[in-house]
Scaffold this active site. Structure first.
Site, PDB file in Angstrom:
ATOM      1  N   THR A  98      -4.410   5.950  -3.245  1.00 60.11           N
ATOM      2  CA  THR A  98      -4.465   6.566  -4.574  1.00 60.11           C
ATOM      3  C   THR A  98      -5.904   6.407  -5.057  1.00 60.11           C
ATOM      4  O   THR A  98      -6.360   5.295  -5.318  1.00 60.11           O
ATOM      5  CB  THR A  98      -3.509   5.873  -5.565  1.00 60.11           C
ATOM      6  OG1 THR A  98      -2.185   5.927  -5.032  1.00 60.11           O
ATOM      7  CG2 THR A  98      -3.549   6.560  -6.915  1.00 60.11           C
ATOM      8  N   LYS A 173      -0.594  12.862  -8.367  1.00 65.59           N
ATOM      9  CA  LYS A 173      -0.286  11.418  -8.443  1.00 65.59           C
ATOM     10  C   LYS A 173      -0.614  10.878  -9.846  1.00 65.59           C
ATOM     11  O   LYS A 173       0.065  10.008 -10.368  1.00 65.59           O
ATOM     12  CB  LYS A 173      -1.084  10.671  -7.358  1.00 65.59           C
ATOM     13  CG  LYS A 173      -1.000   9.158  -7.407  1.00 65.59           C
ATOM     14  CD  LYS A 173       0.324   8.598  -6.916  1.00 65.59           C
ATOM     15  CE  LYS A 173       0.340   7.078  -7.076  1.00 65.59           C
ATOM     16  NZ  LYS A 173       1.484   6.417  -6.483  1.00 65.59           N
ATOM     17  N   LYS A 241      -6.052   0.254 -11.904  1.00 63.94           N
ATOM     18  CA  LYS A 241      -6.979   1.133 -11.174  1.00 63.94           C
ATOM     19  C   LYS A 241      -6.541   2.591 -11.349  1.00 63.94           C
ATOM     20  O   LYS A 241      -7.330   3.468 -11.675  1.00 63.94           O
ATOM     21  CB  LYS A 241      -6.969   0.717  -9.698  1.00 63.94           C
ATOM     22  CG  LYS A 241      -7.834   1.499  -8.750  1.00 63.94           C
ATOM     23  CD  LYS A 241      -7.086   2.470  -7.870  1.00 63.94           C
ATOM     24  CE  LYS A 241      -6.011   1.875  -7.014  1.00 63.94           C
ATOM     25  NZ  LYS A 241      -5.282   2.863  -6.210  1.00 63.94           N
TER      26      LYS A 241
HETATM   27  N1  NAP Z   1       2.183  -0.947  -3.273  1.00 68.12           N
HETATM   28  C1  NAP Z   1       2.744   0.137  -3.794  1.00 68.12           C
HETATM   29  O1  NAP Z   1       3.911   0.108  -4.257  1.00 68.12           O
HETATM   30  C2  NAP Z   1       1.997   1.465  -3.826  1.00 68.12           C
HETATM   31  C3  NAP Z   1       2.714   2.621  -4.138  1.00 68.12           C
HETATM   32  C4  NAP Z   1       2.050   3.835  -4.142  1.00 68.12           C
HETATM   33  C5  NAP Z   1       0.692   3.894  -3.882  1.00 68.12           C
HETATM   34  N2  NAP Z   1       0.004   2.747  -3.604  1.00 68.12           N
HETATM   35  C6  NAP Z   1      -1.448   2.868  -3.333  1.00 68.12           C
HETATM   36  O2  NAP Z   1      -1.641   2.704  -1.935  1.00 68.12           O
HETATM   37  C7  NAP Z   1      -2.893   2.033  -1.703  1.00 68.12           C
HETATM   38  C8  NAP Z   1      -2.643   0.742  -0.920  1.00 68.12           C
HETATM   39  O3  NAP Z   1      -1.764  -0.062  -1.690  1.00 68.12           O
HETATM   40  P1  NAP Z   1      -1.109  -1.405  -1.075  1.00 68.12           P
HETATM   41  O4  NAP Z   1      -0.098  -1.854  -2.044  1.00 68.12           O
HETATM   42  O5  NAP Z   1      -0.739  -1.186   0.357  1.00 68.12           O
HETATM   43  O6  NAP Z   1      -2.397  -2.362  -1.167  1.00 68.12           O
HETATM   44  P2  NAP Z   1      -2.656  -3.754  -0.424  1.00 68.12           P
HETATM   45  O7  NAP Z   1      -1.392  -4.394   0.027  1.00 68.12           O
HETATM   46  O8  NAP Z   1      -3.585  -4.526  -1.288  1.00 68.12           O
HETATM   47  O9  NAP Z   1      -3.441  -3.279   0.911  1.00 68.12           O
HETATM   48  C9  NAP Z   1      -4.705  -2.701   0.839  1.00 68.12           C
HETATM   49  C10 NAP Z   1      -5.174  -2.446   2.260  1.00 68.12           C
HETATM   50  O10 NAP Z   1      -6.496  -1.887   2.219  1.00 68.12           O
HETATM   51  C11 NAP Z   1      -7.386  -2.736   2.957  1.00 68.12           C
HETATM   52  N3  NAP Z   1      -8.695  -2.701   2.284  1.00 68.12           N
HETATM   53  C12 NAP Z   1      -8.935  -2.785   0.956  1.00 68.12           C
HETATM   54  N4  NAP Z   1     -10.259  -2.702   0.704  1.00 68.12           N
HETATM   55  C13 NAP Z   1     -10.854  -2.555   1.903  1.00 68.12           C
HETATM   56  C14 NAP Z   1     -12.212  -2.416   2.311  1.00 68.12           C
HETATM   57  N5  NAP Z   1     -13.218  -2.384   1.413  1.00 68.12           N
HETATM   58  N6  NAP Z   1     -12.465  -2.300   3.624  1.00 68.12           N
HETATM   59  C15 NAP Z   1     -11.462  -2.311   4.530  1.00 68.12           C
HETATM   60  N7  NAP Z   1     -10.155  -2.442   4.214  1.00 68.12           N
HETATM   61  C16 NAP Z   1      -9.855  -2.564   2.915  1.00 68.12           C
HETATM   62  C17 NAP Z   1      -6.751  -4.093   2.935  1.00 68.12           C
HETATM   63  O11 NAP Z   1      -7.243  -4.896   4.002  1.00 68.12           O
HETATM   64  P3  NAP Z   1      -6.987  -6.499   4.007  1.00 68.12           P
HETATM   65  O12 NAP Z   1      -5.627  -6.697   4.608  1.00 68.12           O
HETATM   66  O13 NAP Z   1      -8.070  -7.042   4.834  1.00 68.12           O
HETATM   67  O14 NAP Z   1      -7.063  -6.958   2.563  1.00 68.12           O
HETATM   68  C18 NAP Z   1      -5.284  -3.705   3.106  1.00 68.12           C
HETATM   69  O15 NAP Z   1      -4.999  -3.363   4.441  1.00 68.12           O
HETATM   70  C19 NAP Z   1      -3.540   1.812  -3.078  1.00 68.12           C
HETATM   71  O16 NAP Z   1      -4.415   2.857  -3.358  1.00 68.12           O
HETATM   72  C20 NAP Z   1      -2.336   1.834  -4.013  1.00 68.12           C
HETATM   73  O17 NAP Z   1      -2.698   2.238  -5.323  1.00 68.12           O
HETATM   74  C21 NAP Z   1       0.625   1.530  -3.552  1.00 68.12           C
END
Ligand code: NAP
Length: 289
Positions: A98, A173, A241
């Site tokens: 997102t 979104k 965010k």
């Molecule tokens: N969680 C939800 O319910 C949900 C629902 C809809 C949309 N989203 C969106 O989907 C996206 C991911 O969400 P999430 O919940 O999966 O987040 P998360 O659990 O915090 O995972 C983020 C992922 O991105 C990687 N990452 C972040 N910054 C990075 C960087 N600078 N370089 C390389 N890798 C990086 C992290 O690596 P590490 O493992 O090394 O930290 C991890 O694999 C976000 O944009 C969020 O807004 C989330």
């Protein structure tokens, strides 16, 4: 069967990449910044892992990413050793992060210059939707590129829609997040009031969820809210965010979003309470402090 790369094995990406293997039978190479998560993923699903996003993308027909925010996305795409340096001409990059519509347009231009396709494809449905492969995917981009990528995206989704040109997926979104912000605050106030009135919340929700007040948030979150359990789901930091992106876009297009702006401030309170990684339903914790 296609060859795919998946960058970012977080709460969402871990399962989405898994469905590319289990449902699609695709050959998948993953990259995660914290390598232990990639090792765990390979042990669970097979496939291979790469040391850099660039290496993961090399030779893949479809390259997926699901990372945090705009800067994280830039870093894994156009940054040093980013995936855009390895993605082959003719391939398709699908961004499930997102992010802003602006970064989607910027990356689409960069992809075009290198001869591969780009789709912005943010998702909705939470961790459970990712686990069950039942996400809703809102896509922006060219229709030929979309039709080629659709069967692969369908591995982790129940609904995939092309919303318009590049950036339209992210704009859709934003609409989704505006709906959620006001709704979750309403649900938090309702549970707060019901408790204060001495009602049995389980009974209340059992009845009203079948009527006009019912929602995904009510069905999936009322139990944990009632128990004060927030260590799961969609993190408050991520919601802030998203709301910053929404409010920035509204400043550009002139839309008036008073409730969204207010709820954003409520989430700031939750962060100050130590709830940065709590689920977004923690707006109730703010009322109960
Ligand atoms: N969680 C939800 O319910 C949900 C629902 C809809 C949309 N989203 C969106 O989907 C996206 C991911 O969400 P999430 O919940 O999966 O987040 P998360 O659990 O915090 O995972 C983020 C992922 O991105 C990687 N990452 C972040 N910054 C990075 C960087 N600078 N370089 C390389 N890798 C990086 C992290 O690596 P590490 O493992 O090394 O930290 C991890 O694999 C976000 O944009 C969020 O807004 C989330």
């Amino acid at each position: 069967m296609a060859t795919a790369a998946f960058i970012g094995l977080g709460v969402m990406g871990y399962h989405m990449a898994g469905h590319l293997r289990t449902r699609g039978g695709h050959e998948v190479r993953v990259y995660n910044r914290t390598a232990a998560k990639a090792d765990k993923w390979v042990a669970e699903f097979g496939g291979t892992s790469a040391k850099t996003p660039r290496e993961a993308a090399e030779g893949a027909e479809f390259v997926f990413a699901c990372v945090g925010n705009d800067d994280d996305l830039r870093s894994v795409t156009t940054g040093p050793d980013g995936a855009f340096h390895g993605t082959a001409p003719g391939a398709i990059f699908v961004d499930n992060t997102t992010s802003s519509a602006e970064v989607a347009r910027e990356l689409s231009e960069a992809a075009e210059a290198k001869g591969f396709g780009f789709l912005d494809a943010p998702v909705s449905g939470g961790e459970a939707g990712a686990q069950n492969g039942m996400l809703t995917v809102m896509v922006g981009g060219n229709s030929d590129t979309f039709e080629r990528a659709r069967p692969v995206i369908e591995c982790y989704s129940k609904m995939v829609g092309l919303m318009g040109d590049v950036g339209s997926g992210q704009l859709t979104k934003m609409v989704n997040q505006i709906c959620i912000a006001g709704l979750v605050q309403g649900l938090a106030e309702a549970i707060h009031f019901g408790k204060a009135a001495g009602l049995d919340i389980e009974k209340v929700i059992d009845v009203i969820s079948k009527g006009a007040a019912g929602s995904w948030q009510m069905e999936n979150r009322y139990k944990t809210m009632n128990e004060g359990h927030y260590e799961h789901g969609f993190a408050v930091d991520w919601m802030r965010k998203d709301l910053a992106i929404v409010l920035g876009e509204a400043r550009n297009n002139g839309a008036s979003l008073p409730v969204t702006a207010l709820v954003d401030q409520f989430y700031r309170d939750v962060q100050k309470m130590g709830g940065s990684r709590w689920d977004t339903s923690s707006l109730l914790a703010r009322l109960e402090r």
